[in-house]
Every structure is written in structure tokens, then in C-alpha cells.
Design an enzyme around this catalytic site. Structure first.
Site, PDB file in Angstrom:
ATOM      1  N   LYS A 248       0.974  -1.207   0.046  1.00 23.75           N
ATOM      2  CA  LYS A 248      -0.043  -0.113   0.080  1.00 23.75           C
ATOM      3  C   LYS A 248       0.848   1.258   0.107  1.00 23.75           C
ATOM      4  O   LYS A 248       2.154   1.118   0.220  1.00 23.75           O
ATOM      5  CB  LYS A 248      -0.909  -0.013   1.277  1.00 23.75           C
ATOM      6  CG  LYS A 248      -0.092  -0.101   2.654  1.00 23.75           C
ATOM      7  CD  LYS A 248      -1.339   0.062   3.530  1.00 23.75           C
ATOM      8  CE  LYS A 248      -0.340  -0.041   4.985  1.00 23.75           C
ATOM      9  NZ  LYS A 248      -1.090  -0.630   6.159  1.00 23.75           N
TER      10      LYS A 248
ATOM     11  N   ARG B  76     -10.769   0.254  14.665  1.00 24.33           N
ATOM     12  CA  ARG B  76     -10.784   0.947  13.657  1.00 24.33           C
ATOM     13  C   ARG B  76     -11.866   0.470  12.400  1.00 24.33           C
ATOM     14  O   ARG B  76     -12.977   0.620  12.639  1.00 24.33           O
ATOM     15  CB  ARG B  76      -9.670   1.053  12.564  1.00 24.33           C
ATOM     16  CG  ARG B  76      -8.549   1.842  13.803  1.00 24.33           C
ATOM     17  CD  ARG B  76      -7.110   2.272  12.846  1.00 24.33           C
ATOM     18  NE  ARG B  76      -6.902   1.028  12.109  1.00 24.33           N
ATOM     19  CZ  ARG B  76      -5.479   0.904  11.562  1.00 24.33           C
ATOM     20  NH1 ARG B  76      -4.726   1.839  11.586  1.00 24.33           N
ATOM     21  NH2 ARG B  76      -5.104  -0.263  10.635  1.00 24.33           N
TER      22      ARG B  76
ATOM     23  N   TYR C 258      17.880  29.423  10.004  1.00 25.59           N
ATOM     24  CA  TYR C 258      16.837  29.940  10.428  1.00 25.59           C
ATOM     25  C   TYR C 258      16.640  30.032  11.846  1.00 25.59           C
ATOM     26  O   TYR C 258      16.858  29.081  12.439  1.00 25.59           O
ATOM     27  CB  TYR C 258      15.633  29.476   9.667  1.00 25.59           C
ATOM     28  CG  TYR C 258      15.368  30.058   8.378  1.00 25.59           C
ATOM     29  CD1 TYR C 258      15.240  31.235   7.925  1.00 25.59           C
ATOM     30  CD2 TYR C 258      15.521  29.038   7.137  1.00 25.59           C
ATOM     31  CE1 TYR C 258      15.131  31.621   6.612  1.00 25.59           C
ATOM     32  CE2 TYR C 258      15.249  29.273   5.812  1.00 25.59           C
ATOM     33  CZ  TYR C 258      15.065  30.589   5.515  1.00 25.59           C
ATOM     34  OH  TYR C 258      15.175  30.728   4.185  1.00 25.59           O
TER      35      TYR C 258
END
Ligand SMILES: *Cc1c(COP(=O)(O)O)cnc(C)c1O
Length: 364
Positions: free
Chosen positions: A35, A130, A256
Site C-alpha cells: 500500500k 478502526r 533560520y
């Protein structure tokens, strides 16, 4: 010359990891879970190395079509089943086996006109909460399916929530077995963690195992165990090169937000890899990297296109030096994706699935 970032997929490592699964589950057939585009590796890229699997499991119908386009004639299982009625036509046409986790899917199957009856995998929600029928509702679903002319085989499946941790699988296994013990049909229970950690208990109880992450060389229970413990090899390398050098003085900062300040003079390398390549922005100073195969650390913040790394212990490193963000360096040194994921507060799964489209891939 192209920007030096590259993702390399290692075929031999994929085959090795599949063989490792066979050792852990010698009597089971193996669904190679592909998947999410084979966990970010690319279905077409992993196919040859994994084609000795007994079947492929995934959840996107377009990905199932890609497997059939590769001329894969063996089993394909849709782990979430069908999402709408017309998906069933594709299942009939491509011979896809599909999970049934809710009554709406049974309704659609009952209304589906097909010459070829389907092989379905009835899913129990044994505690994950689920997808799936609760143990109380499971047998009614089985009876309903069993009466449908559209169905010729019913296999049984469930999914463990804690196979990688201290809660383990006992309660879910017990819930599953108490309801299914007298039902016919093949069983598929185990993900990677269950296959590696609970193989002895599950041997003979799971006709099919469903490994995903182990195939891709990440330890399902890191940091309790690492890939070396499980004998897995990394299947994806994210690499780049040093494209700039800076010599910091004590008190100089980098990047940064000036989040990293050098306490002493420090040579740093600038690497062509940033969060727009899929390197996690949550990594902070200390995240491991390999420079020329030697372990070092990232310093400062991850920016969109660059990270900065500590070269203080690496006098031989310079412009163009190879940097391994995760995977295998050309020297053979390994940096597991699990370590980098941990530094970002996530798991290897997420990193390998998130390599950005701008990164070129090669198959090795
Ligand atoms: C993703 C998935 C797997 C594979 O899980 P891993 O932890 O990657 O081994 C197995 N079964 C189901 C139902 C899944 O959704």
C-alpha cells in the site's frame, strides 16, 4: 548536473527482508503489503524483488490495477475492501480479493451482478476499533455473506493494535479465536510486528501473514529492537552531497532562527536536502547523518532545500562529499531510517512514504 539528492531502492535488500519474513513464519503464505505505493518505494520498483511473495495486499484500486499491468496474476487483497459499488466491478474484472468490514459493503455485494463469485476477507474488530465487525456482530456478518451467491470463499482477518508493544496480542487473539474457532476459511492475522515478535504463538493460526514495514527494512518495534537485531536490511537510501562549506567561529549561529550556536570553532557542510525533499523538518540538532559513510550530526534547523551538518570530526569531508540521510552509504555503512524518524518524533513508515516527488529515484 542535476541537484545531487537521490533515493535509491535496493532490490537485494527487499528480497532479503522477504526471506527473513519466511523464516519468521515458515508455514504461512505471505501477503507483501505494498500500500501507499509500496511504502513510498514505488510498486513498479519493488515488484521484481517481491514477486516471490504469495500475494500483494494494498488498498488503492489504482495500485491494484498497476500490479495487474505488471502481469501479476496471483492474489491481490484490498485491505479496506471496496469504497463504492463500481469498485466491485473492478474486483470481478481483475480478480481482486477484498476485505469486508461493514454492513454497507455486504449490501453492495448483495446488489452486485457478477458471473464470478468473489473471495472476501471478513474483518473482525478485535480491539483496534478502526475497521471491522465487533466479535458480537461477526457471526451474523459471516452468515449473511455465506448466503450470498456473489461470494464463494470467506476468509477471516483481524489486525493487532499492540503487536509491537507490551500489551501484545493476547486479548485480541482470544477475542478472535473465541468467535471464529468453528468457522471454516483461511485466517490472516499478523502484521510485521506480530510476525516477528509473536511468531511462535501465531504459527499455525495465521494462514497468511501481512508484513509491510519489515519488507522495507525498518524495525516495527524500534527502539526496543533495531534492524540489526531483526536481521533486516534498509531498502531505501536517501542520499545527497555537500554543496557548501562554512567555518563558524565560537558564537556564530547557523540557519533560520539561529537555533544552533557554535560553542567553539566549527566547520559545517551544507547538504542539498530539505523538507521539500521529504526530510522531516522536526529533526533538530543532533539528528544522525553519514558523511562519506562516517556518522555525524545535523546542526540547526532543517530548511526547505538544505540542512547543515557538523564536519568537525571529518577533516576529509569537503565539497561533493556523499551524505546519507538514511539507508546505506556507498562505503557500506548503514544509518537506519528508524533513528532519523525517532529524532523527528515519528516512525520510519512516515519518512519512507513522504519522500517528495522532486526527488529522483533509482533502482539498485
Ligand atoms: C498496513 C497494514 C499491514 C502491514 O503493517 P506493517 O506494520 O507495515 O507490517 C497489515 N495489515 C493491514 C490491515 C494493514 O493495513
Amino acid at each position: 548536473m542535476p541537484r545531487p539528492i537521490l533515493a535509491t531502492i535496493h532490490s537485494a535488500a527487499l528480497s532479503h527482508n522477504l526471506a527473513r519474513v519466511r523464516v519468521a513464519a515458515p508455514d504461512a503464505r505471505v501477503w507483501a503489503v505494498v500500500k501507499a505505493n509500496a511504502y513510498g518505494h514505488g510498486i513498479e520498483r519493488v515488484f521484481d524483488a517481491l514477486r516471490s511473495a504469495d500475494g500483494f495486499a494494498l488498498l488503492d484500486l489504482a495500485e491494484a490495477q498497476r500490479l495487474r499491468a505488471l502481469d501479476w496474476r496471483g492474489p491481490i487483497l484490498l485491505l479496506e475492501g471496496c469504497f463504492e459499488a463500481r469498485d466491485l466491478e473492478l474486483c470481478s474484472r481483475l480478480g481482486l480479493w477484498h476485505a469486508i468490514h461493514c454492513n454497507e459493503q455486504i449490501d453492495r455485494l448483495a446488489a452486485h451482478k457478477t458471473q464470478l463469485p468473489h473471495h472476501v476477507f471478513l474483518k473482525m474488530n478485535s480491539g483496534m476499533n478502526r475497521l471491522g465487525f465487533t466479535p458480537e456482530r461477526f457471526r451474523a456478518a459471516w452468515t449473511r455473506l455465506n448466503a450470498l451467491p456473489q461470494v464463494d470463499q470467506i476468509s477471516l482477518m483481524t489486525h493487532f493494535s499492540d503487536a509491537d508493544g507490551p500489551r501484545g496480542i493476547e486479548a485480541q487473539l482470544q477475542a478472535f479465536e473465541s468467535v471464529t474457532h468453528d468457522l471454516p476459511g483461511e485466517r490472516t492475522l499478523s502484521n510485521s510486528a506480530a510476525t516477528l515478535r509473536h511468531g511462535a504463538v501465531l504459527d499455525g493460526r495465521s494462514d497468511w501473514v501481512r508484513p509491510g514495514i519489515v519488507l522495507y527494512g525498518s524495525a516495527p518495534d524500534f527502539p526496543e529492537h533495531n534492524v540489526a537485531h531483526w536481521g533486516l536490511q534498509p531498502t531505501m537510501t536517501l542520499s545527497s552531497r555537500i554543496i557548501g562549506l562554512q567555518q563558524l567561529r565560537a558564537g556564530d549561529s547557523v540557519g533560520y532562527g539561529s537555533s544552533f550556536v557554535a560553542e567553539a570553532p566549527l566547520r559545517i557542510g551544507v547538504v542539498a536536502c530539505g523538507y521539500a525533499d521529504g526530510y522531516p523538518r522536526h529533526c533538530s540538532t543532533g539528528t544522525p547523518v553519514l558523511v562519506g559513510g562516517v556518522r555525524s550530526r545535523m546542526v540547526g534547523r532543517v530548511s526547505m532545500d538544505m540542512i547543515t551538518v557538523d564536519l568537525s570530526a571529518l577533516p576529509q569531508a569537503g565539497m561533493g562529499s556523499e551524505v546519507t540521510l538514511w539507508g546505506q552509504s556507498t562505503t557500506g555503512a548503514v544509518l537506519s531510517i528508524d533513528e532519523v524518524a525517532q529524532a523527528a518524533g515519528t516512525v520510519g513508515y512516515e519518512l519512507m512514504c513522504a519522500v517528495a516527488a522532486r526527488v529522483p529515484f533509482v533502482l539498485a
